[in-house]
Design an enzyme around this catalytic site. Structure first.
Site, PDB file in Angstrom:
ATOM      1  N   ARG A   1       0.777  -0.957  -0.071  1.00 33.17           N
ATOM      2  CA  ARG A   1      -0.455  -0.281  -0.315  1.00 33.17           C
ATOM      3  C   ARG A   1       0.638   1.673   0.008  1.00 33.17           C
ATOM      4  O   ARG A   1       0.537   1.517  -0.920  1.00 33.17           O
ATOM      5  CB  ARG A   1      -0.674   0.204   1.201  1.00 33.17           C
ATOM      6  CG  ARG A   1      -2.086  -0.927   0.915  1.00 33.17           C
ATOM      7  CD  ARG A   1      -3.225  -0.757   1.930  1.00 33.17           C
ATOM      8  NE  ARG A   1      -2.210  -1.284   3.807  1.00 33.17           N
ATOM      9  CZ  ARG A   1      -3.156  -2.669   3.690  1.00 33.17           C
ATOM     10  NH1 ARG A   1      -3.748  -3.012   3.154  1.00 33.17           N
ATOM     11  NH2 ARG A   1      -2.397  -3.164   4.673  1.00 33.17           N
TER      12      ARG A   1
ATOM     13  N   PHE B   1     -11.197  -4.704  -6.095  1.00 32.05           N
ATOM     14  CA  PHE B   1     -11.606  -5.117  -4.281  1.00 32.05           C
ATOM     15  C   PHE B   1     -10.519  -4.200  -3.373  1.00 32.05           C
ATOM     16  O   PHE B   1      -9.911  -4.761  -2.936  1.00 32.05           O
ATOM     17  CB  PHE B   1     -10.122  -6.019  -4.631  1.00 32.05           C
ATOM     18  CG  PHE B   1     -10.478  -6.684  -5.546  1.00 32.05           C
ATOM     19  CD1 PHE B   1     -12.119  -8.670  -6.524  1.00 32.05           C
ATOM     20  CD2 PHE B   1     -10.052  -7.162  -7.127  1.00 32.05           C
ATOM     21  CE1 PHE B   1     -11.937  -9.001  -7.260  1.00 32.05           C
ATOM     22  CE2 PHE B   1     -10.446  -7.838  -8.364  1.00 32.05           C
ATOM     23  CZ  PHE B   1     -11.993  -8.799  -8.182  1.00 32.05           C
TER      24      PHE B   1
ATOM     25  N   ASP C   1     -15.529  -2.631  -4.449  1.00 25.90           N
ATOM     26  CA  ASP C   1     -15.894  -3.855  -3.613  1.00 25.90           C
ATOM     27  C   ASP C   1     -17.708  -4.227  -3.864  1.00 25.90           C
ATOM     28  O   ASP C   1     -18.621  -3.176  -3.756  1.00 25.90           O
ATOM     29  CB  ASP C   1     -15.348  -3.218  -2.356  1.00 25.90           C
ATOM     30  CG  ASP C   1     -14.693  -4.490  -1.423  1.00 25.90           C
ATOM     31  OD1 ASP C   1     -13.693  -4.903  -1.639  1.00 25.90           O
ATOM     32  OD2 ASP C   1     -15.790  -5.307  -1.273  1.00 25.90           O
TER      33      ASP C   1
ATOM     34  N   ASP D   1      -6.932  -6.648  -6.349  1.00 21.23           N
ATOM     35  CA  ASP D   1      -5.913  -7.301  -4.919  1.00 21.23           C
ATOM     36  C   ASP D   1      -7.423  -7.976  -4.634  1.00 21.23           C
ATOM     37  O   ASP D   1      -7.534  -7.552  -3.668  1.00 21.23           O
ATOM     38  CB  ASP D   1      -6.070  -6.211  -3.686  1.00 21.23           C
ATOM     39  CG  ASP D   1      -5.467  -7.217  -3.015  1.00 21.23           C
ATOM     40  OD1 ASP D   1      -5.106  -8.273  -2.852  1.00 21.23           O
ATOM     41  OD2 ASP D   1      -5.295  -6.523  -1.907  1.00 21.23           O
TER      42      ASP D   1
ATOM     43  N   CYS E   1      -3.451 -14.379  -3.872  1.00 24.32           N
ATOM     44  CA  CYS E   1      -2.773 -14.283  -2.430  1.00 24.32           C
ATOM     45  C   CYS E   1      -3.484 -15.718  -2.215  1.00 24.32           C
ATOM     46  O   CYS E   1      -3.802 -16.819  -1.046  1.00 24.32           O
ATOM     47  CB  CYS E   1      -4.272 -13.599  -1.492  1.00 24.32           C
ATOM     48  SG  CYS E   1      -6.009 -13.383  -1.662  1.00 24.32           S
TER      49      CYS E   1
HETATM   50  N1  SAH Z   1      -6.879  -4.623  -0.922  1.00 21.51           N
HETATM   51  C1  SAH Z   1      -7.414  -4.864  -0.422  1.00 21.51           C
HETATM   52  C2  SAH Z   1      -8.089  -5.552   0.856  1.00 21.51           C
HETATM   53  C3  SAH Z   1      -8.707  -6.982  -0.632  1.00 21.51           C
HETATM   54  S1  SAH Z   1      -9.085  -8.002   0.192  1.00 21.51           S
HETATM   55  C4  SAH Z   1      -6.813  -3.714   1.496  1.00 21.51           C
HETATM   56  O1  SAH Z   1      -5.997  -4.034   1.233  1.00 21.51           O
HETATM   57  O2  SAH Z   1      -7.764  -3.444   2.826  1.00 21.51           O
HETATM   58  C5  SAH Z   1     -10.368  -8.693  -1.574  1.00 21.51           C
HETATM   59  C6  SAH Z   1     -12.079  -7.731  -1.311  1.00 21.51           C
HETATM   60  O3  SAH Z   1     -12.669  -8.448  -2.852  1.00 21.51           O
HETATM   61  C7  SAH Z   1     -13.249  -7.558  -0.498  1.00 21.51           C
HETATM   62  O4  SAH Z   1     -13.128  -6.999   0.306  1.00 21.51           O
HETATM   63  C8  SAH Z   1     -13.859  -8.505  -0.557  1.00 21.51           C
HETATM   64  O5  SAH Z   1     -15.097  -7.777  -0.268  1.00 21.51           O
HETATM   65  C9  SAH Z   1     -13.929  -8.297  -1.801  1.00 21.51           C
HETATM   66  N2  SAH Z   1     -14.186  -9.190  -3.260  1.00 21.51           N
HETATM   67  C10 SAH Z   1     -14.860 -10.139  -3.462  1.00 21.51           C
HETATM   68  N3  SAH Z   1     -15.310 -10.955  -4.858  1.00 21.51           N
HETATM   69  C11 SAH Z   1     -15.355  -9.313  -5.338  1.00 21.51           C
HETATM   70  C12 SAH Z   1     -15.940  -9.068  -6.796  1.00 21.51           C
HETATM   71  N4  SAH Z   1     -16.506 -10.252  -7.570  1.00 21.51           N
HETATM   72  N5  SAH Z   1     -15.858  -8.113  -6.711  1.00 21.51           N
HETATM   73  C13 SAH Z   1     -15.516  -6.635  -5.964  1.00 21.51           C
HETATM   74  N6  SAH Z   1     -14.866  -6.610  -5.111  1.00 21.51           N
HETATM   75  C14 SAH Z   1     -14.720  -7.924  -4.143  1.00 21.51           C
END
Ligand code: SAH
Length: 394
Positions: A210, A226, A248, A298, A338
């Site tokens: 980040r 995401f 998200d 992500d 991940c």
């Molecule tokens: N980058 C973030 C963490 C991402 S975790 C950070 O630094 O904090 C992955 C995220 O993807 C979660 O919040 C989940 O709600 C979301 N997610 C999962 N499937 C998704 C989709 N198909 N479209 C949009 N968001 C999604």
């Protein structure tokens, strides 16, 4: 001491200090071990190999506590916990954030136990019958060794089902005045929901990445796919991004992300938070001929194990292909996986395939991984799960 006698030749992984024994390696189990109780692992000719916890319902039937012939008791765990606390101090993790991973299970020599520190609150996640068996002892030790008084439990990860364990969430020790807890990471404040946030509340593993994005985002039109509670979004804004679109599927995550922008007095007029599916929205943006200078992807774990790797690979390829199309020439893709089931080499191949099918040329300018508070034991490469690439589109 109850024992597992292995089939002939199945001691090899233990001799390389890998901590798992799968059910298929077992010849017989002696003296009816308790679920989560301590057992000896013996070779087919009765030689001592390791001392482990017993998981009767899981394919991973035993997880090694120690390869020495030593007592596994409260003092044993005290030493292990003290070592993890020392490592974080040595690494000066607190200079990055007051929220960090204190114990990372197998990678820190305590299989099944994850402990994240959020300021003065410890959050414990117990994932196996072994960590469950010792939970009260571990809880006492965690407070004794850190000098803290509050411990919250977030044992609600799906993997507990494989061990035959129900989900448990609540206060284990001490008091909490609020379940929304403020943390500071590299001078940015985030409110974390300890009770219902994903994982233990925050994606601590992405901290350094980040910050990296903060250093790269100046004057850029950014897309944060995401976005969860705004980790990359806030860093892009703090780094001087021109605009940030953040997507998200979780309305709760987006609500907290907006709150987090306000909490730091960052320019909310530059943000646009969209609730939706990244797969669909990237297609929509492509159809609208939208373009960006930086795209961050992500996604959640598409492949927890190698068995789901193929389907997961299609998912990664899909979103990265669309991202390559949406990037302006010279634009940057910051892309992560991940998934434990997809290693760094395979991930790079998937991204290369995505670029090829998008008809673009790109170069990797940086390899990224999980933050330093998520160490990887040399004997347990499975602990290295997060990989990322920064690519520049030509
Ligand atoms: N980058 C973030 C963490 C991402 S975790 C950070 O630094 O904090 C992955 C995220 O993807 C979660 O919040 C989940 O709600 C979301 N997610 C999962 N499937 C998704 C989709 N198909 N479209 C949009 N968001 C999604």
């Amino acid at each position: 001491m109850p024992a597992i006698i292995l089939k002939p030749g199945r001691e090899k992984s233990l001799l390389r200090r890998h901590p798992w024994i799968f059910s298929g390696a077992i010849q017989r189990v002696e003296d009816e071990p308790l679920s989560g109780g301590t057992i000896d692992l013996l070779s087919s000719n009765q030689q001592f190999l390791a001392r482990a916890s017993y998981s009767p319902n899981s394919q991973i039937r035993a997880r090694v506590w120690t390869f020495e012939n030593e007592l596994v008791d409260k003092e044993f765990f005290r030493k292990r916990i003290r070592a993890t606390v020392d490592t974080r101090q040595k690494l000066n993790v607190e200079s990055q954030s007051n929220a960090y991973r204190l114990i990372y299970a197998e990678s820190d020599g305590i299989p099944g136990l994850i402990v994240d520190r959020y300021g003065d609150v410890l959050v414990l996640q117990s994932l196996t019958t072994g960590s469950e068996f010792w939970k009260e002892t571990l809880a006492d030790l965690l407070l004794e060794e850190t000098g803290l008084s509050t411990l919250y439990e977030r044992s609600d990860a799906d993997v507990r089902e494989l061990e035959g364990l129900d989900s448990k969430v609540g206060l284990l020790r001490g008091n909490l005045s609020s379940l929304i807890f403020p943390i500071t990471e590299h001078n940015l404040k985030f409110n974390v929901n300890l009770q219902s946030g994903q994982k233990t509340g925050f994606y601590l593993d992405q901290r350094a990445n980040r910050l990296r994005v903060r250093g790269l985002a100046k004057d850029k039109d950014v897309l944060d796919g995401f976005c969860y509670t705004g980790g990359f979004t806030l860093n892009a804004l703090a780094g001087g991004a021109r605009s940030v679109i953040s997507i998200d599927s979780s309305a709760d995550a987006l609500a907290l992300a907006k709150e987090n922008v306000a909490l730091n007095d960052l320019p909310s007029e530059k943000t646009n938070f969209l609730e939706g599916d990244v797969f669909q929205l990237l297609r929509k943006f492509r159809d609208e001929n939208r373009s960006f200078d930086m795209i961050i992807l992500d996604p959640p774990k598409f492949a927890p194990t190698a068995a789901q790797a193929e389907r997961a690979a299609r998912g990664y390829k899909d979103i990265n292909l669309l991202a390559f199309k949406l990037l302006r020439p010279g634009g940057m893709l910051v892309t992560f996986s991940c998934s434990g089931g997809i290693d760094a080499g395979l991930f790079q191949k998937i991204i290369a395939g995505a670029a090829l099918d998008a008809g673009v040329d790109a170069q990797i300018v940086e390899h990224l991984s999980q933050n330093i508070d998520h160490p990887v034991s040399l004997y347990f490469p499975e602990g290295a799960y997060l990989k990322g690439l920064v690519c520049i589109k030509k």
